[in-house]
Write an enzyme that holds these catalytic residues in place. Structure first.
Site, PDB file in Angstrom:
ATOM      1  CB  SER A   9      50.811  18.324  53.292  1.00  0.00           C
ATOM      2  OG  SER A   9      50.914  19.184  52.188  1.00  0.00           O
ATOM      3  CG  HIS A  34      53.966  15.544  51.543  1.00  0.00           C
ATOM      4  ND1 HIS A  34      54.388  14.411  50.878  1.00  0.00           N
ATOM      5  CD2 HIS A  34      53.062  16.148  50.727  1.00  0.00           C
ATOM      6  CE1 HIS A  34      53.755  14.331  49.710  1.00  0.00           C
ATOM      7  NE2 HIS A  34      52.959  15.377  49.592  1.00  0.00           N
ATOM      8  CG  ASP A  36      52.007  18.791  48.387  1.00  0.00           C
ATOM      9  OD1 ASP A  36      52.186  17.673  47.885  1.00  0.00           O
ATOM     10  OD2 ASP A  36      51.411  18.967  49.473  1.00  0.00           O
ATOM     11  CG  MET A  38      51.017  21.853  43.363  1.00  0.00           C
ATOM     12  SD  MET A  38      49.413  22.358  43.989  1.00  0.00           S
ATOM     13  CE  MET A  38      49.204  21.173  45.321  1.00  0.00           C
ATOM     14  CG  HIS A  67      53.659  15.032  45.719  1.00  0.00           C
ATOM     15  ND1 HIS A  67      52.354  15.113  46.172  1.00  0.00           N
ATOM     16  CD2 HIS A  67      53.589  14.481  44.487  1.00  0.00           C
ATOM     17  CE1 HIS A  67      51.540  14.632  45.246  1.00  0.00           C
ATOM     18  NE2 HIS A  67      52.265  14.254  44.205  1.00  0.00           N
ATOM     19  CG  MET A  69      51.534  17.132  42.252  1.00  0.00           C
ATOM     20  SD  MET A  69      50.465  17.731  43.565  1.00  0.00           S
ATOM     21  CE  MET A  69      51.723  18.176  44.764  1.00  0.00           C
ATOM     22  CG  MET A 138      48.197  11.440  43.891  1.00  0.00           C
ATOM     23  SD  MET A 138      48.982  12.383  45.218  1.00  0.00           S
ATOM     24  CE  MET A 138      47.705  13.582  45.641  1.00  0.00           C
ATOM     25  CG  ASP A 176      49.614  13.549  49.122  1.00  0.00           C
ATOM     26  OD1 ASP A 176      49.039  14.213  50.009  1.00  0.00           O
ATOM     27  OD2 ASP A 176      50.386  14.038  48.279  1.00  0.00           O
TER      28      ASP A 176
HETATM   29  C1  DX5 Z   1      47.442  17.511  46.981  1.00  0.00           C
HETATM   30  C2  DX5 Z   1      48.758  17.429  47.704  1.00  0.00           C
HETATM   31  C3  DX5 Z   1      48.612  16.976  49.106  1.00  0.00           C
HETATM   32  C4  DX5 Z   1      47.835  17.914  49.973  1.00  0.00           C
HETATM   33  C5  DX5 Z   1      47.168  17.101  51.032  1.00  0.00           C
HETATM   34  O1  DX5 Z   1      47.670  17.791  45.656  1.00  0.00           O
HETATM   35  O2  DX5 Z   1      49.624  16.521  47.055  1.00  0.00           O
HETATM   36  O3  DX5 Z   1      49.879  16.676  49.688  1.00  0.00           O
HETATM   37  O4  DX5 Z   1      48.638  18.904  50.563  1.00  0.00           O
HETATM   38  O5  DX5 Z   1      46.344  17.925  51.757  1.00  0.00           O
HETATM   39  P1  DX5 Z   1      45.128  17.396  52.604  1.00  0.00           P
HETATM   40  O6  DX5 Z   1      45.697  16.516  53.681  1.00  0.00           O
HETATM   41  O7  DX5 Z   1      44.514  18.654  53.121  1.00  0.00           O
HETATM   42  O8  DX5 Z   1      44.218  16.630  51.686  1.00  0.00           O
HETATM   43 ZN    ZN Z   2      51.470  15.800  48.143  1.00  0.00          ZN
END
Ligand code: DX5
Ligand code: ZN
Length: 220
Positions: A9, A34, A36, A38, A67, A69, A138, A176
């Site tokens: 990630s 990956h 993220d 947000m 991903h 969010m 998740m 994840d």
């Molecule tokens: C959390 C993200 C994850 C995050 C995982 O909201 O969707 O992808 O980056 O990070 P770790 O592996 O540190 O939990």
């Molecule tokens: Zn993620």
């Protein structure tokens, strides 16, 4: 699509040295990036947006697994396709018309993923499972890297695997949040195909070695 993947990630990367960290993933045994995204509304954090993804995609040589969010993700499906996303995952909790959203993602030439929060039961996906290329379970509450793994996840992976098998679907199961070398094997044994790892990879002394180690644990 290969199974038993490791997807570092990028959220845990050093954003002041982003190209270096992207090249590290390129040169490692990792399978996917990956990413993220947000919005500060669906989750209580803002990560990064389109210009950053555009630059990541310029350098990345592996599958880009995005991903989202964000609320109302339908607004940005085409944008994320144009930016180079290969897999686009939306949250079950953010979609009023999930079936329509999945078709719209595929119509843009991407694989369609659905992420579920820790409180969302996998049974809710049964009626669309054959339309989903990837379910992202998740294993922390989304919004931040570095949180601890929720143990109930193993049960959800097994239940989801049963649903996939029962419906003759080809859906991949991605995990994840809080993935480490301590839970990776148990997750794969429960039925997972893709493990996302942020902090465990980037905060380690030798990320390339950590990824290699995770690959050995999950097998090919
Ligand atoms: C959390 C993200 C994850 C995050 C995982 O909201 O969707 O992808 O980056 O990070 P770790 O592996 O540190 O939990
Ligand atoms: Zn993620």
């Amino acid at each position: 699509m290969a199974s038993k993947c490791i997807a570092p990630s990028v959220l845990a990367a050093d954003f002041a040295n982003l190209q270096r960290d992207i090249e590290m993933i390129n040169n490692s045994e990792a399978d996917w990036f990956h990413i993220d995204i947000m919005d500060g509304v669906f989750v209580p954090n803002i990560s990064f947006g389109m210009p950053v993804l555009r630059d990541i995609a310029k350098h990345a040589t592996k599958t880009i697994d995005v991903h989202l969010m964000i609320v109302d993700p339908d607004r940005y499906i085409k944008t994320f396709a144009d930016l180079g996303s290969n897999i686009l995952t939306v949250h079950y909790e953010a979609c009023t018309h999930l079936h329509r959203t999945l078709q719209a993602i595929k119509a843009e030439g991407m694989k369609a993923g659905v992420a579920i929060n820790p409180h969302t039961n996998v049974d809710l996906l049964e009626d669309v499972i054959r339309d989903i290329d990837l379910v992202c379970i998740m294993s922390v509450n989304p919004g931040f890297g570095g949180q601890s793994f929720i143990e109930n996840t193993y049960k959800k992976v097994k239940q989801l695997k049963e649903i996939i098998t029962r419906n003759n679907a080809n859906t991949l199961i991605e995990i994840d949040g809080g993935v480490t070398n301590k839970n990776a094997k148990k997750l794969i044994d429960a039925g997972a195909d893709v493990l996302v790892a942020g902090s465990f990879v980037f905060k380690s002394e030798n990320p390339i070695h950590t990824i290699k180690n995770l690959k050995e644990i999950v097998g090919t």
